[in-house]
Structure formats: C-alpha cells, structure tokens
Write a protein that holds these residues in place. Structure first.
Motif: not given
Length: 123
Positions: A26-32, A48-52
C-alpha cells in the motif's frame, strides 16, 4: 471501529474505518492520494510525512504512519509519541501521543469521514 457517516440528506450510513501499517503493497497507493490544489500549502505530502516518520524512528523517536481504509483506501494519518522537536515543549507533549498528520483524499472529502477517522485514531 464501526462508525456512522451522515449523508448530505441527513441519512446515516455505517462504515468500518481501519488504520493499517504501511507495507510494500500500500505504500505507493498512499503516496498517490491527493488533496485539492488549494489545500497544498496546509498539508505536507504523504511522501514527506513517511520520510519524516522514517527519520524520527531512526533517531529513536516514535512515529506511526497509517493508511486509512473504509472498504478502500481513503486517507493517511500519522500519530507520534513524545517530542516533536520544539525547544520549549511541555512535559505534556513529551509524554503523550499526538496527531501529526491527517489527510483525506480529495474524492472522499466532504463525505463525513473526519469523525470516524478521528474516533479510530483515538481508539
């Protein structure tokens, strides 16, 4: 958590909100997920939030990014525990959970999801 959503006609419909860990699936779906153009200055992007969250966790902190699902992916939340890096933080902040991010995809905004999502975060 089972919650109800009030429709624009005042009817109630029930929904089950799930907060799920981010995975390879689901990572890239969330980013999308998207917000409206006029909201972009108010909400950090999900990437940005995931990177933080990754950086905070690597530095020994506690960040919990979660995908928000009804029957489908509808948003993203990030919960943190403890410090948020401010110099004058109170002990209350240092010893509690807080909501760092909340975004609902533009397709699902205005449909009554805010309260059920917040109920699930609090639970």
């Amino acid at each position: 958590m089972l919650s109800y959503i009030k429709t624009s006609k005042g009817d109630q419909t029930y929904t089950m909100i799930h907060l799920c860990k981010l995975t390879e699936t689901n990572l890239w779906q969330v980013c999308g997920l998207n917000i409206r153009e006029e909201q972009r200055n108010f909400v950090a992007s999900n990437i940005e939030s995931i990177a933080e969250a990754y950086a905070v966790t690597n530095d020994g902190g506690h960040a919990f990014p979660r995908a928000v699902y009804d029957d489908t992916l509808i948003g993203f939340v990030m919960i943190g525990f403890g410090t948020v890096g401010e110099e004058n933080e109170s002990d209350t902040i240092k010893n509690n959970y807080s909501l760092w991010r909340l975004m609902i995809d533009e397709k699902y905004q205005g449909k009554g999801y805010f309260r059920p999502i917040m109920d699930s975060v609090i639970e």
